[in-house]
Structures are given as C-alpha cells and as structure tokens.
Design a protein around this motif. Sequence first.
Motif, PDB file in Angstrom:
ATOM      1  N   ASP A 212      -8.127  17.903 -41.671  1.00  0.00           N
ATOM      2  CA  ASP A 212      -7.591  18.194 -41.224  1.00  0.00           C
ATOM      3  C   ASP A 212      -6.821  17.266 -41.387  1.00  0.00           C
ATOM      4  N   GLY A 213      -5.686  17.066 -40.224  1.00  0.00           N
ATOM      5  CA  GLY A 213      -5.048  16.392 -39.672  1.00  0.00           C
ATOM      6  C   GLY A 213      -3.491  15.752 -41.359  1.00  0.00           C
ATOM      7  N   CYS A 214      -2.470  15.012 -40.979  1.00  0.00           N
ATOM      8  CA  CYS A 214      -1.298  15.334 -41.715  1.00  0.00           C
ATOM      9  C   CYS A 214      -1.516  13.825 -42.450  1.00  0.00           C
ATOM     10  N   THR A 215      -2.458  12.943 -42.273  1.00  0.00           N
ATOM     11  CA  THR A 215      -2.613  12.342 -42.959  1.00  0.00           C
ATOM     12  C   THR A 215      -3.619  11.401 -43.384  1.00  0.00           C
ATOM     13  N   THR A 216      -3.962  10.663 -44.863  1.00  0.00           N
ATOM     14  CA  THR A 216      -5.005  10.033 -45.314  1.00  0.00           C
ATOM     15  C   THR A 216      -5.208   8.474 -45.796  1.00  0.00           C
ATOM     16  N   PRO A 217      -6.382   8.112 -44.850  1.00  0.00           N
ATOM     17  CA  PRO A 217      -5.973   6.499 -45.176  1.00  0.00           C
ATOM     18  C   PRO A 217      -5.884   5.757 -46.878  1.00  0.00           C
TER      19      PRO A 217
ATOM     20  N   ARG B 156       2.165   6.065 -46.656  1.00  0.00           N
ATOM     21  CA  ARG B 156       3.105   6.791 -46.665  1.00  0.00           C
ATOM     22  C   ARG B 156       3.236   7.902 -47.234  1.00  0.00           C
ATOM     23  N   THR B 157       2.071   8.574 -46.692  1.00  0.00           N
ATOM     24  CA  THR B 157       1.848  10.250 -47.864  1.00  0.00           C
ATOM     25  C   THR B 157       1.478  10.746 -46.254  1.00  0.00           C
ATOM     26  N   ARG B 158       2.093  12.450 -46.381  1.00  0.00           N
ATOM     27  CA  ARG B 158       2.330  13.261 -45.672  1.00  0.00           C
ATOM     28  C   ARG B 158       1.722  14.553 -45.782  1.00  0.00           C
ATOM     29  N   ILE B 159       0.295  14.744 -45.285  1.00  0.00           N
ATOM     30  CA  ILE B 159      -0.204  16.051 -45.957  1.00  0.00           C
ATOM     31  C   ILE B 159       0.425  17.375 -45.078  1.00  0.00           C
ATOM     32  N   PHE B 160       0.667  18.403 -46.031  1.00  0.00           N
ATOM     33  CA  PHE B 160       0.944  19.877 -44.821  1.00  0.00           C
ATOM     34  C   PHE B 160       0.317  21.112 -45.959  1.00  0.00           C
ATOM     35  N   ARG B 161      -0.632  21.403 -45.344  1.00  0.00           N
ATOM     36  CA  ARG B 161      -1.423  21.852 -45.342  1.00  0.00           C
ATOM     37  C   ARG B 161      -1.370  23.506 -45.253  1.00  0.00           C
TER      38      ARG B 161
ATOM     39  N   THR C 122       5.675   5.642 -52.960  1.00  0.00           N
ATOM     40  CA  THR C 122       6.572   6.311 -52.848  1.00  0.00           C
ATOM     41  C   THR C 122       6.230   6.961 -51.320  1.00  0.00           C
ATOM     42  N   PRO C 123       7.169   7.453 -51.097  1.00  0.00           N
ATOM     43  CA  PRO C 123       6.542   8.566 -49.632  1.00  0.00           C
ATOM     44  C   PRO C 123       6.414   9.844 -50.351  1.00  0.00           C
ATOM     45  N   THR C 124       5.645  10.127 -50.042  1.00  0.00           N
ATOM     46  CA  THR C 124       5.358  11.601 -50.439  1.00  0.00           C
ATOM     47  C   THR C 124       5.124  12.390 -49.177  1.00  0.00           C
ATOM     48  N   CYS C 125       5.008  13.605 -49.768  1.00  0.00           N
ATOM     49  CA  CYS C 125       4.818  15.055 -48.982  1.00  0.00           C
ATOM     50  C   CYS C 125       3.670  15.814 -50.059  1.00  0.00           C
ATOM     51  N   ALA C 126       2.599  15.719 -50.018  1.00  0.00           N
ATOM     52  CA  ALA C 126       1.228  16.171 -50.385  1.00  0.00           C
ATOM     53  C   ALA C 126       1.256  17.610 -50.214  1.00  0.00           C
TER      54      ALA C 126
END
Length: 159
Positions: free
Chosen positions: A121-126, A130-135, A104-108
Amino acid sequence: QMRLDELGPEPKVGVVCPLANGSEAETRALEQLACVAGVRLVLMHPRPDERFMQELLARHSHLHVPENLPKKSNLDGRAALLSVLDLLIAPAGVTAHLAGALGTPTCAVVPRKASWRWMQDGCTTPWYPRTRIFRETHDRNRDQVIQDLCAKLRQWIAE
C-alpha cells in the motif's frame, strides 16, 4: 545519447504502454494522457501497431515516437533515453525500475496485488525516492489510475 531538445521547450514525458496495439483499454489510456496540454509525450513502445499509432499521432501533434527506440534489453540505450526525460509514466517493470535507479521522476502503475518491490500500500517506495506509485484499485481496471495520472500530470505542469 538520445536527443529530444528538437521537440520544443515543453517537458518531455515518456510513456510506456505495454499494449500499444490498439486495445480498447490502452487506447483510452493514451487518449486521456494525450489530452493533457503543456507536455510532449514520448511513446516508448518498441513495436507499436502502425495503424493505431498513425491515427493517434494524427489526432495529437504533441506525441512523439522516437526513431530507433532502444529495446528493453538494451539497458544502456534505455538509460540514455530516460536520462533526457523530465518524467516517465510506466507500468511496474524493467523501465520503471531503471528510471527509478537513475533518479528520473517516475509515475509507476502497479497492479492491486503488487509484488513486494512495490509495497502493498502507499504511493512511495524506499528504493526510488523520485517514484510515485499509482495503484490499481481493482484487478486490471486502470480507469481511475489513468484519471489520477492525468490529474498529477496537470499538477506537475502547473508547478
């Protein structure tokens, strides 16, 4: 399986707000997300503060609180709901991991000092493509993160 098609043709965006209890920070976050037009927000807090939710729902008709929302411990129920969402916005936790695993596309939303699962750091996870990280940039300060989420949500709707 959860059914959300009766909510209309707009994209269904699940929002996990761990403190949906009327706290000032969470109220601001939900208000800002609710101001993004063109989506149906599905609030995924199992026991929100009733008065707070009634006030929020009265101001924003495109918010929805599902009846019989599955508890976090009911992974089958949570997975069923996540599978019918177009996007999930959630803090780093069980629901964000489950959504990522389901594709599921996710904004974490992750804290500034995140656990190794969310990288440093960064906005992705391996693990979840389909997940984008908001830190968070400062401890416990989500204001910029919420602004970034709203901008990303508007961009996603436009695409």
